[in-house]
Write a protein that holds these residues in place. Sequence first.
Motif, PDB file in Angstrom:
ATOM      1  N   UNK A 567    -104.756-103.030  81.260  1.00 10.86           N
ATOM      2  CA  UNK A 567    -104.874-103.285  79.817  1.00 10.86           C
ATOM      3  C   UNK A 567    -104.239-102.138  79.022  1.00 10.86           C
ATOM      4  N   UNK A 568    -104.506-100.893  79.471  1.00 10.25           N
ATOM      5  CA  UNK A 568    -103.902 -99.740  78.796  1.00 10.25           C
ATOM      6  C   UNK A 568    -102.385 -99.754  78.953  1.00 10.25           C
ATOM      7  N   UNK A 569    -101.913-100.159  80.135  1.00 11.08           N
ATOM      8  CA  UNK A 569    -100.465-100.261  80.354  1.00 11.08           C
ATOM      9  C   UNK A 569     -99.850-101.268  79.386  1.00 11.08           C
ATOM     10  N   UNK A 570    -100.555-102.386  79.207  1.00 12.80           N
ATOM     11  CA  UNK A 570    -100.073-103.419  78.298  1.00 12.80           C
ATOM     12  C   UNK A 570    -100.015-102.891  76.864  1.00 12.80           C
ATOM     13  N   UNK A 571    -101.020-102.104  76.500  1.00  9.87           N
ATOM     14  CA  UNK A 571    -101.020-101.504  75.155  1.00  9.87           C
ATOM     15  C   UNK A 571     -99.833-100.546  75.009  1.00  9.87           C
ATOM     16  N   UNK A 572     -99.547 -99.789  76.087  1.00  6.86           N
ATOM     17  CA  UNK A 572     -98.449 -98.824  76.047  1.00  6.86           C
ATOM     18  C   UNK A 572     -97.090 -99.513  76.075  1.00  6.86           C
ATOM     19  N   UNK A 573     -97.103-100.806  76.354  1.00  4.94           N
ATOM     20  CA  UNK A 573     -95.861-101.586  76.340  1.00  4.94           C
ATOM     21  C   UNK A 573     -95.707-102.333  75.018  1.00  4.94           C
ATOM     22  N   UNK A 574     -96.832-102.889  74.510  1.00  3.83           N
ATOM     23  CA  UNK A 574     -96.751-103.779  73.343  1.00  3.83           C
ATOM     24  C   UNK A 574     -97.188-103.156  72.018  1.00  3.83           C
ATOM     25  N   UNK A 575     -97.786-101.971  72.044  1.00  4.17           N
ATOM     26  CA  UNK A 575     -98.193-101.260  70.825  1.00  4.17           C
ATOM     27  C   UNK A 575     -98.990-102.119  69.840  1.00  4.17           C
ATOM     28  N   UNK A 576    -100.129-102.694  70.245  1.00  8.79           N
ATOM     29  CA  UNK A 576    -100.926-103.474  69.290  1.00  8.79           C
ATOM     30  C   UNK A 576    -101.564-102.552  68.248  1.00  8.79           C
ATOM     31  N   UNK A 577    -101.459-102.926  66.956  1.00  4.11           N
ATOM     32  CA  UNK A 577    -102.011-102.062  65.908  1.00  4.11           C
ATOM     33  C   UNK A 577    -103.130-102.752  65.115  1.00  4.11           C
ATOM     34  N   UNK A 578    -103.467-103.982  65.498  1.00  3.58           N
ATOM     35  CA  UNK A 578    -104.611-104.659  64.867  1.00  3.58           C
ATOM     36  C   UNK A 578    -105.506-105.220  65.971  1.00  3.58           C
ATOM     37  N   UNK A 579    -106.780-105.501  65.625  1.00  8.00           N
ATOM     38  CA  UNK A 579    -107.705-106.069  66.614  1.00  8.00           C
ATOM     39  C   UNK A 579    -107.220-107.436  67.078  1.00  8.00           C
ATOM     40  N   UNK A 580    -106.582-108.178  66.176  1.00  9.21           N
ATOM     41  CA  UNK A 580    -106.047-109.501  66.534  1.00  9.21           C
ATOM     42  C   UNK A 580    -104.975-109.368  67.614  1.00  9.21           C
ATOM     43  N   UNK A 581    -104.067-108.397  67.431  1.00  6.04           N
ATOM     44  CA  UNK A 581    -103.021-108.166  68.436  1.00  6.04           C
ATOM     45  C   UNK A 581    -103.633-107.657  69.741  1.00  6.04           C
ATOM     46  N   UNK A 582    -104.639-106.789  69.601  1.00  3.16           N
ATOM     47  CA  UNK A 582    -105.277-106.225  70.792  1.00  3.16           C
ATOM     48  C   UNK A 582    -105.938-107.315  71.644  1.00  3.16           C
ATOM     49  N   UNK A 583    -106.476-108.356  71.006  1.00  5.41           N
ATOM     50  CA  UNK A 583    -107.158-109.415  71.758  1.00  5.41           C
ATOM     51  C   UNK A 583    -106.184-110.204  72.626  1.00  5.41           C
ATOM     52  N   UNK A 584    -104.863-110.044  72.384  1.00  5.02           N
ATOM     53  CA  UNK A 584    -103.859-110.720  73.215  1.00  5.02           C
ATOM     54  C   UNK A 584    -103.363-109.865  74.373  1.00  5.02           C
ATOM     55  N   UNK A 585    -103.859-108.626  74.423  1.00  2.00           N
ATOM     56  CA  UNK A 585    -103.472-107.736  75.529  1.00  2.00           C
ATOM     57  C   UNK A 585    -104.168-108.191  76.808  1.00  2.00           C
ATOM     58  N   UNK A 586    -103.508-108.019  77.942  1.00  2.00           N
ATOM     59  CA  UNK A 586    -104.050-108.437  79.235  1.00  2.00           C
ATOM     60  C   UNK A 586    -105.445-107.849  79.460  1.00  2.00           C
ATOM     61  N   UNK A 587    -106.402-108.751  79.792  1.00  2.00           N
ATOM     62  CA  UNK A 587    -107.740-108.300  80.169  1.00  2.00           C
ATOM     63  C   UNK A 587    -108.611-107.827  79.012  1.00  2.00           C
ATOM     64  N   UNK A 588    -108.243-108.151  77.753  1.00  5.89           N
ATOM     65  CA  UNK A 588    -109.062-107.691  76.626  1.00  5.89           C
ATOM     66  C   UNK A 588    -109.892-108.829  76.037  1.00  5.89           C
ATOM     67  N   UNK A 589    -109.277-109.733  75.269  1.00  7.30           N
ATOM     68  CA  UNK A 589    -110.050-110.829  74.676  1.00  7.30           C
ATOM     69  C   UNK A 589    -110.750-110.401  73.394  1.00  7.30           C
ATOM     70  N   UNK A 590    -111.283-111.395  72.649  1.00  2.43           N
ATOM     71  CA  UNK A 590    -111.859-111.150  71.319  1.00  2.43           C
ATOM     72  C   UNK A 590    -113.056-110.199  71.368  1.00  2.43           C
ATOM     73  N   UNK A 591    -113.997-110.480  72.295  1.00  2.00           N
ATOM     74  CA  UNK A 591    -115.240-109.701  72.358  1.00  2.00           C
ATOM     75  C   UNK A 591    -114.980-108.224  72.579  1.00  2.00           C
ATOM     76  N   UNK A 592    -114.155-107.899  73.562  1.00  2.00           N
ATOM     77  CA  UNK A 592    -113.885-106.490  73.886  1.00  2.00           C
ATOM     78  C   UNK A 592    -113.088-105.825  72.765  1.00  2.00           C
ATOM     79  N   UNK A 593    -112.151-106.582  72.179  1.00  2.00           N
ATOM     80  CA  UNK A 593    -111.346-106.016  71.093  1.00  2.00           C
ATOM     81  C   UNK A 593    -112.267-105.571  69.953  1.00  2.00           C
ATOM     82  N   UNK A 594    -113.225-106.441  69.597  1.00  2.00           N
ATOM     83  CA  UNK A 594    -114.147-106.121  68.503  1.00  2.00           C
ATOM     84  C   UNK A 594    -115.072-104.961  68.886  1.00  2.00           C
ATOM     85  N   UNK A 595    -115.535-104.979  70.134  1.00  2.00           N
ATOM     86  CA  UNK A 595    -116.539-104.004  70.572  1.00  2.00           C
ATOM     87  C   UNK A 595    -115.963-102.595  70.747  1.00  2.00           C
ATOM     88  N   UNK A 596    -114.768-102.497  71.357  1.00  2.00           N
ATOM     89  CA  UNK A 596    -114.242-101.179  71.712  1.00  2.00           C
ATOM     90  C   UNK A 596    -112.881-100.841  71.086  1.00  2.00           C
TER      91      UNK A 596
END
Length: 731
Positions: A567-596
């Motif tokens: 998931x961190x690798x995906x973030x380091x590749x796609x640079x998500x800057x909003x929770x909505x974008x983060x929820x599309x990162x591999x292995x994250x999803x809505x719940x985890x994006x909101x929580x962490x």
Amino acid sequence: MKSLEKDLPKLLKKYFGFNSFKGPQEEVITNLLGGNDVFVLMPTGGGKSLCYQLPALLLEGTAIVVSPLIALMKNQVDAIRGISSSEGIAHVLNSSLNKTEIKRVKDDILSGTTKLLYVAPESLTKDEYIEFLKTIKLSFFAIDEAHCISEWGHDFRPEYRNLRFIIEKIGKTPIIALTATATPKVQDDIQKTLGMMDAKIFKSSFNRPNLYYEIRPKINPEKQIIKYIKENPGKSGIIYCLSRKKVEELAELLKVNGINALPYHAGLDSKSRAAHQDKFLMEETDVICATIAFGMGIDKPDVRFVIHYDIPKSLESYYQETGRAGRDGGEGYCLAFYDYKDVEKLEKFLASKPVSEREVGLQLLHEVVGYAETSMSRRKYLLHYFGENFDEKNGLGAKMDDNSMNPKTLVNVSQEMQQILTVVESTNEKLKLKDLVNVAVGRESAITKSYKLGFENYFGFGKNKSDNFWKSIIRQAIVNNFLYKDIETYGLLKLSDLGKEFINETKEILIAEDVDFEKEMETPIVSVQAAGSNALDKKLFDDLKDIRKRVAKKNAIPPFAVFQDPSLEDMALHYPTTLSELSNVFGVGEGKAKKFGKEFVEYIAKYVEENDIERPDDLVIKQIANKSSHKVFIIQSTDRKLDFEDIAKAKDLTINDLLNEMESIVYQGTKLNIGYYVDKLLDEEQQEEIIDFLMDSESDKMSVLLDEFGEDYSEDELRIMRIKFISEVAN
């Protein structure tokens, strides 16, 4: 229930953040939702826990998960609570709780809040718990680490044998039994004991292609271990020893040599054990020296090496323990030190056991010796033990062991093989391996005397060769499927149809010339770099790991329970800057994006601004520091729909090299958008024909595809279609 089954991929994404199921997960879940008993045989890291966690969240009532270790339960409860706003969604019920805590657990269950209740088998024997569980709505029973049920399993727990009667007392519900290691014998025993012979069986491949297996002579092992760890600083690893004393000594030696190591064994008080385990999980210590008491409950994805200071007692133990390396698909180096004297010590230890236990122990030990001494691909040997065939030339991970990397000198032993098979036939298949060796070298034993074999003309036919030579021949006969061990009379060697054919018509059989395990190998220690462990923007990836550590500490959970490395690798590749974008990162999803996710996206936004990184609106691929990476270039080029020939030319690659790179990318779990290129090669009907075949096929090996389509398509066309298939279906 049908609508649930249809929505499973969406629900998977919602709860766990994954875009697709792994292997047979979806089919397992569908069967459990349908009320069927299910038996799941899936290797460590294959995603067993999801097979009962997701259906438990979806079904009415509470699922009872029987688990052997408190550490394992705690880990899983933390993980489930991590995806929910309610603490009560998952609970543990075991001897570690006080009365107030037990009351809270019961209240949450009665209110319908608790979807997963983790219990130790010992807790289930208590009348008060049985009576309580009778009064509540249960969705199903999950028996985790089910090999503990079997006397042939490597972690046999007598209390597991009574589970069937306890479940029947509480009330009939579907059962899902799960294990990461089970030979056909163990599987049969588990099903019989749990009364689930009609269960739907799902068996994943035991192949872990990212693990590198190596056996070395046990000469100055401490020196070799220190050298390896010093050459791989900061990497997380486990070293297994058979005795508590050796664990303590080795941990101390490592500390003296500047290595951050801690001991772990059953002799430590529970507080120390928990503290040492937590430090390992929270990345405050790099290395744990442990007995087998450590590990079954450890769900740490980034263990980079597993070293066996002592050879283990069974191949199941070895497979389970090495399986704790590289669970995230990254590097996993598995080294074991071998000295036959250690085996003799274990044999002496078994001599004091009851006869049945001794026989089982010796059989399991002989398999380990065979693995340590073999000259063939260790992966092939290991997979054969679990009833799986492996193509050592083209299979995934084919070169990932010492024997395949440094092949030994081989000699043809077809004549000796024919002789040993003839003896099996002549003695009516009533001998075990050690008895056959005794007949070959002409050594009298209780068995040879009872069957009067000393009077046969074949007795002592191979006395000019050593015991080890004949053991190697017999083990090769088993691996080549000429001989097999009967399930009911385990240990007696039976002749297969292939073996009978070989007696009448021999063919070349190659084994290594005598290997001197006393002689020190000069091979330098190397770090085995497995695919998939490097993040794309290394600086950002390291920064995100620090944030993860901080967030984990704040929430009192291990770092990987926040986000795993992929998931961190995906973030380091796609640079998500909003929770909505983060929820599309591999292995994250809505719940985890909101929580962490808040700290992560805020930091990434700042990082993007400070480093002037261009972020296209569609969030496909961003400009990153590592511009020389083929992986990044290939992903960017295919997103721009460039011709493969142009992509290859730009990096001075052949088409074959490019396809190798692409296969590596998609098998690591990254999607490649190559539909535009495939559409130019093949029409829709041709693509469907190959995809339909792959959907139904048990293998995606190129040899299988060429057998089916070799006359109609070129190898490159089939490889490109396979890349498209893996990318779209598996990722």
